[in-house]
Design a protein around this motif. Structure first.
Motif, PDB file in Angstrom:
ATOM      1  N   UNK A 241       0.878  -1.175   0.000  1.00  0.00           N
ATOM      2  CA  UNK A 241       0.000   0.000   0.000  1.00  0.00           C
ATOM      3  C   UNK A 241       0.917   1.227   0.000  1.00  0.00           C
ATOM      4  N   UNK A 242       0.310   2.410   0.034  1.00  0.00           N
ATOM      5  CA  UNK A 242       1.079   3.650  -0.172  1.00  0.00           C
ATOM      6  C   UNK A 242       2.282   3.788   0.757  1.00  0.00           C
ATOM      7  N   UNK A 243       2.155   3.347   2.040  1.00  0.00           N
ATOM      8  CA  UNK A 243       3.242   3.534   3.006  1.00  0.00           C
ATOM      9  C   UNK A 243       4.047   2.257   3.244  1.00  0.00           C
ATOM     10  N   UNK A 244       3.808   1.237   2.433  1.00  0.00           N
ATOM     11  CA  UNK A 244       4.443  -0.059   2.687  1.00  0.00           C
ATOM     12  C   UNK A 244       5.797  -0.232   1.996  1.00  0.00           C
ATOM     13  N   UNK A 245       6.607  -1.056   2.627  1.00  0.00           N
ATOM     14  CA  UNK A 245       7.894  -1.470   2.078  1.00  0.00           C
ATOM     15  C   UNK A 245       7.858  -2.988   1.936  1.00  0.00           C
ATOM     16  N   UNK A 246       8.151  -3.490   0.740  1.00  0.00           N
ATOM     17  CA  UNK A 246       8.266  -4.943   0.562  1.00  0.00           C
ATOM     18  C   UNK A 246       9.733  -5.322   0.689  1.00  0.00           C
ATOM     19  N   UNK A 247       9.992  -6.315   1.526  1.00  0.00           N
ATOM     20  CA  UNK A 247      11.376  -6.658   1.865  1.00  0.00           C
ATOM     21  C   UNK A 247      11.687  -8.097   1.460  1.00  0.00           C
ATOM     22  N   UNK A 248      12.790  -8.260   0.758  1.00  0.00           N
ATOM     23  CA  UNK A 248      13.336  -9.591   0.459  1.00  0.00           C
ATOM     24  C   UNK A 248      14.121 -10.019   1.705  1.00  0.00           C
TER      25      UNK A 248
END
Lengths: 351, 351
Positions: free
Chosen positions: B29-36
């Motif tokens: 979403x707008x404030x999200x960070x996707x992390x590997x």
């Protein structure tokens, strides 16, 4: 060593009533102040000590560590006091003066502190004797100055009941934004309410009975929570920054821990008896809460309190008795039948 | 809501081994960070939660809250992070953000904080799933920045074992004049020693066995006291300003209280189990001592710790394992057979 023989009240055995005794007081040494005792408060510790409840009493014992009087004589090197000054003596009359605690104005935690009674008088090489007596001789470093505007009998309990609650209120930074609760409304509890209120805090009393509500409000409590009422306790969860627990017998601390806010501290100032309470640690962890203890206060802090009482016109609510009434007073104390402290008018011993 | 199906390791029942599962992750979403996820530390809580030791687990559960990884994707309104940044996620992924605790950077005490696993993901309307997985999606307010100079596997345990000891060290003002003791040398204890040492304190380890002396000294302890040796305990009376008690099972706190100095605080950071300890209150009173608890740390404080670790080149001492070894690792953890933390290399799950 010049020695004076004076009248006092004390006991020679755990199961004996208190009665009139003669005791020795040392003559003033260079740093000593001789005090004509006008009033002496009656602390629960006096009773415990007289009856050897703590297994450490050496007889004869002359209790009393809430002493207010007038300077009779000063030693050659006394700087702070002169004849006629209004002064006070609390729970200690000496300490090592060189340990870290002494250097930090925490004489009450000095391992060598000398109690006002039941300690060791190095000059007379005998036990110290307390304020149930005509006079006392104390090094000026342990003598306090009493504000002139206050009722002298009412100030006596400030020396123990007052400082015992003042010290934790100050150490844990109670001020005008603080939410303070007091557990128990006796000698200590009523002073805790007055002092926390004067410091500007919002003050709540925890009490087991509803019949103390009006008294607590008159003393300065904003609110009373009946600790036996589950729903009232539930509604108090997470509210207090500091709780001063003055109840001097076995009780469960965990319900009060629940009412602490994040970073809150429950301070135990009374002796909970030989059975140690269980402490549930999870609620401590879940809110960075603390359970602490605190013992009376240092000399500088006691003077700070006396000055604060002078500025805010605070004294203890008391019932004045004669020295000869002490045994009856002890029995009434055991039934909590006093609002909130007995104070002995020492004229009664001298006449 | 865009949803991704990814590989993870978890369990479907209290008595089942962990195994490979598929779980959903929300799209950013707008404030999200996707992390590997590159590495994930293995905390004792992971085991407790997987086995429902605390009676609150909803299955399936995917443990892991010591997460280090690299940013894969960011939402439109993310300001702090960009693709490729080294980042970390600890024990929480959200909180109410409006209560007094949240406003004071104490999100860990927010009544509505969302655990990295076993919490509630309001976007997916399902349980949150932890770091035993390929990727995780977290609001940037709960994502931390990782210093570039540190071993990435070794930094993972800082996110829980590290911050759990750092927060009380900081809250109780440990610095170069402090005397700190640590009870127990496990994942938390070894970080407590490293961090207190780096803060300049004199550090003592309390241990039951003599075979940890060399290890403790190598980690930064100045001294080791064998807690089962009466004379060593006696010689330690009144010495410590702060004790961090990391032992996660039932034990007696009172001998450690005795070793606190005036104003000292014993901080419990581990779960002592269902039997609550007896607390002797007289020693608390006689030295204004405290027994406190502390829970992990807030987001800003965790970032402070990561930065401190970067400056002082501190990481956890670890043993790197493959995801497939997790059940064996749990068994070894139960026997304290790890120096001092297992960290999963997440390549093993992806290949």
């Amino acid at each position: 060593m010049d020695v004076k023989n004076i009248r006092a009240y004390g006991t020679v055995a755990a199961d004996a009533d208190l009665k009139q005794l003669e005791i020795n007081r040392r003559g003033v040494t260079a740093k000593d102040v001789e005090i004509d005792i006008l009033y002496c408060g009656v602390c629960h510790s006096d009773l415990h000590f007289a009856r050897n409840d703590w297994g450490m009493t050496q007889y004869p014992v002359v209790p009393g560590h809430e002493i207010v009087g007038k300077v009779l004589k000063v030693g050659d090197d006394v700087n702070q006091y002169k004849v006629g000054d209004l002064v006070a003596v609390g729970c200690l009359v000496d300490s090592c003066r060189s340990c870290a605690n002494c250097k930090n104005d925490l004489e009450q935690y000095c391992p060598e502190w000398v109690g006002t009674y039941g300690g060791y008088d190095k000059h007379l090489e005998t036990n110290t004797h307390g304020g149930y007596s005509e006079t006392i001789v104390v090094d000026e470093a342990f003598v306090l100055s009493v504000p002139e505007n206050l009722d002298l009998a009412g100030i006596a309990p400030v020396l123990c009941a007052g400082i015992t609650t003042w010290s934790p209120l100050r150490h844990w930074n109670v001020g005008k934004d603080s939410k303070v609760a007091v557990v128990g409304l006796g000698g200590l509890g009523h002073m805790a309410i007055k002092l926390a209120d004067a410091l500007g805090a919002h003050v709540t009393l925890f009490s087991r009975s509803t019949n103390k509500i009006d008294d607590a409000k008159a003393l300065g409590a904003d609110e009373i929570i009946i600790s036996t009422d589950e729903s009232q306790m539930q509604s108090a969860m997470g509210r207090f920054d500091v709780i001063i627990d003055t109840v001097p017998y076995e009780h469960d601390l965990n319900p009060y821990v629940g009412t602490l806010n994040t970073n809150g501290t429950l301070v135990v100032v009374g002796y909970l008896g030989p059975l140690d309470p269980m402490l549930v640690t999870v609620p401590l962890i879940m809110g960075r809460k603390s359970v602490a203890g605190s013992l009376i206060g240092g000399i500088a802090e006691t003077q700070e309190l006396l000055d604060f009482c002078g500025e805010h016109n605070i004294t203890s609510d008391i019932e004045v008795i004669n020295m000869q009434d002490i045994n009856t007073a002890y029995e009434r104390m055991l039934k909590s039948d006093v609002k909130y402290r007995f104070v002995i008018d020492m004229k009664s011993l001298k006449s």
